[in-house]
Design a protein around this motif. Structure first.
Motif, short mmCIF file in Angstrom:
data_model
loop_
_atom_site.label_atom_id
_atom_site.label_comp_id
_atom_site.label_asym_id
_atom_site.label_seq_id
_atom_site.Cartn_x
_atom_site.Cartn_y
_atom_site.Cartn_z
N VAL A 18 13.42 3.36 32.81
CA VAL A 18 12.00 3.51 32.61
C VAL A 18 11.78 4.16 31.25
CG1 VAL A 18 9.96 4.47 33.47
CG2 VAL A 18 11.54 3.52 35.14
N THR A 19 10.94 3.35 30.58
CA THR A 19 10.66 4.02 29.25
C THR A 19 9.47 4.65 29.06
OG1 THR A 19 9.92 1.76 28.38
CG2 THR A 19 12.28 2.07 27.82
N GLU A 20 8.46 4.20 30.10
CA GLU A 20 7.11 4.61 30.10
C GLU A 20 6.57 4.79 31.44
OE1 GLU A 20 2.90 4.02 27.62
OE2 GLU A 20 4.63 2.88 27.12
N PRO A 54 9.30 10.51 36.34
CA PRO A 54 9.71 11.05 34.96
C PRO A 54 9.97 9.74 34.07
CG PRO A 54 11.71 11.17 36.20
CD PRO A 54 10.52 10.79 37.28
N GLY A 55 9.19 9.74 32.88
CA GLY A 55 9.45 9.03 31.79
C GLY A 55 10.75 8.97 31.24
N LEU A 93 15.71 7.35 43.47
CA LEU A 93 16.47 8.32 42.73
C LEU A 93 16.65 7.94 41.30
CD1 LEU A 93 18.32 10.61 43.66
CD2 LEU A 93 20.27 8.96 43.62
N VAL A 94 16.42 9.13 40.61
CA VAL A 94 16.49 8.80 39.02
C VAL A 94 17.01 10.03 38.40
CG1 VAL A 94 14.13 7.80 39.13
CG2 VAL A 94 14.07 10.17 38.62
N LYS A 95 17.42 9.66 37.08
CA LYS A 95 18.27 10.57 36.20
C LYS A 95 17.48 10.57 34.76
CE LYS A 95 22.63 11.89 34.48
NZ LYS A 95 24.13 11.56 34.10
N PRO A 96 16.79 11.71 34.93
CA PRO A 96 15.95 11.82 33.54
C PRO A 96 16.85 12.04 32.31
CG PRO A 96 14.88 13.11 35.25
CD PRO A 96 16.21 12.70 35.89
N VAL A 97 16.19 11.69 31.31
CA VAL A 97 17.28 11.89 29.90
C VAL A 97 17.34 13.23 29.79
CG1 VAL A 97 17.07 11.56 27.42
CG2 VAL A 97 16.62 9.59 29.04
#
Length: 447
Positions: free
Chosen positions: A131-133, A146-147, A182-186
């Motif tokens: 996800v970029t934005e 989270p972007g 489930l995400v992993k932010p940069v």
């Protein structure tokens, strides 16, 4: 080739393969069950090319590439010689006719399984779902999604590519529920779970992109601006940049992500840039002059690669690939069933239906992207073709199955009058659906 030519070329190849495989399913099973075929045609209309085999079956290619057919010996369609009567389709027991009709859609499902298996054995690199934005005033924004984050899992289903994640989200559109992602932010080593209120995911009135309505923009993986590769004889090597260096600022502009650095480099070809670099916990100053990117007149290139990995590799052995291919095909069938169900119940608008123009666009885009992308698209459309042909609509295989199942229950064939009426209704229904799909295809083109 232009986009239009690619689309036409891709569509012709796609339809040629899918129609041939579908009709071959009908033909092969009929031959094994003792039914004689008079003609095997890919396309409709007067044949452009034809030849006969030793059994008297004419194989031909016709100019209208929107389908095909196998013409069997059948007393309902013309006079049949005495020696051919035992091989006439209409004289076969109902179970044989059912198998012959089922064989076409089943061939499309088999083709999808084999194509998926081949691709999985070949091994493919797919861009990670990223996800970029996140757009404001959307379900994603309300959930503090989270972007700049990689998606790991959607609703308990692991995802490895952007396509995986898109399908996983679409499986839940129109549902009155919450969805855990489930995400992993940069910049973070750990993952986090975001709970989206999918009941608030509504089709936009003007914005055609369903995922922007959800609040997510997907794109290439981004990450920390740390160098993982320095190309030989590049501007970066001449400036003394090394693997492990991290960009802090360029000409006073703070650099947080790799894309920030890339945008500045691309916009300043052959212009000296003052860079602040973090190396071994120390800050150093470097001046680098980006080269002109080959094939362009306005884009700069530094000659560095990112330290983070932006793709996943998928590869399986023979038997595991067949299993994964079967699983992928079944999941596609479930998705199509869910999609149709939501159309019928009104949870999804009919404007989401795609037609020949949309298929041609997809075929052209994937043909340009390469063999693997085109094969994956072919497999997806093959599943769609097999599923649609099983719908109980006269003119389609599913319509014939409906008549034969009624014959099994009643103990006698459906009357010719009812079948003729059903044929007319089926033609009207199919033409209407094609017109609606074409209208929305063109409407999407005009957006």
């Amino acid at each position: 080739m232009t986009t239009a030519i690619w689309s036409i070329f891709g569509l012709l190849v796609l339809l040629g393969v899918l129609v041939t495989f579908h009709e071959w399913g009908h033909y092969w099973v009929a031959k094994k069950l003792g039914v004689k075929a008079l003609r095997f045609s890919v396309g409709f209309g007067k044949p452009l090319w034809s030849r006969f085999n030793k059994h008297g079956t004419e194989f031909c290619i016709a100019p209208i590439p929107l389908g095909g057919y196998v013409k069997f010996v059948d007393e309902r369609e013309g006079k049949v010689s005495d020696e051919d009567l035992p091989y006439a389709f209409n004289r076969q027991p109902v179970w044989k006719r059912i198998l012959i009709v089922l064989a076409g859609p089943m061939a499309n499902f088999l083709l999808a399984i084999l194509v998926y298996a081949f691709v999985f054995m070949l091994g493919i690199s797919v861009g990670k779902p990223f996800v970029t934005e996140v757009y404001p005033e959307t379900p994603a924004a309300s959930a503090n999604f989270p972007g700049k984050s990689e998606i790991i899992d959607v609703g308990g289903k692991p995802v490895k590519s952007t396509q995986d994640s898109l399908f996983a989200f679409l499986d839940h559109i129109g549902d009155d529920t919450q969805l855990d992602v489930l995400v992993k932010p940069v910049g973070q080593d750990s993952t986090q779970t975001v709970t989206l209120d999918i009941s608030q995911w509504q089709e936009p009135d003007e914005q055609k992109d369903l995922f922007k309505a959800l609040g997510l923009e997907f794109g290439r993986v981004d990450g920390p601006a740390e160098i993982g590769v320095v190309a030989k004889d590049s501007a970066a090597e001449r400036a003394g940049l090394k693997v492990g260096d991290r960009f802090v600022s360029i000409d006073g502009e703070p650099i947080k992500y790799w894309s920030d650095m890339g945008d500045i480099i691309a916009a300043n070809p052959q212009q000296p840039l003052q860079m602040t670099i973090e190396r071994d916990d120390s800050l150093i100053e470097v001046t680098a002059t980006p080269d002109l990117r080959p094939g362009t007149e306005t884009q700069g290139v530094l000659g560095v690669g990112a330290a983070f990995i932006g793709y996943n590799t998928i590869q399986y052995g023979f038997f595991e690939a067949l299993g994964k291919g079967s699983q992928e095909t079944w999941q596609m069938v479930e998705r199509i069933s869910s999609f149709l169900g939501k159309l019928v119940t009104g949870k999804l608008s009919i404007k989401n239906v795609g037609g020949p123009v949309g298929i041609a666009q997809g075929a052209g885009q994937t043909a340009q992207a390469g063999m693997v992308a085109f094969l994956l698209y072919l497999a997806m459309i093959s599943v769609n073709l097999g599923f649609v042909n099983l719908l109980p609509i006269p003119m389609l295989d599913g319509g014939h199955l409906m008549y034969y199942l009624a014959e099994l229950i009643r103990g006698k064939p459906v009357s010719e009058r009812i079948m003729e009426l059903g044929m007319r209704v089926g033609i009207i229904l199919l033409l209407t659906l094609m017109a609606v799909a074409l209208f929305f295809d063109i409407d999407r083109l005009n957006q």
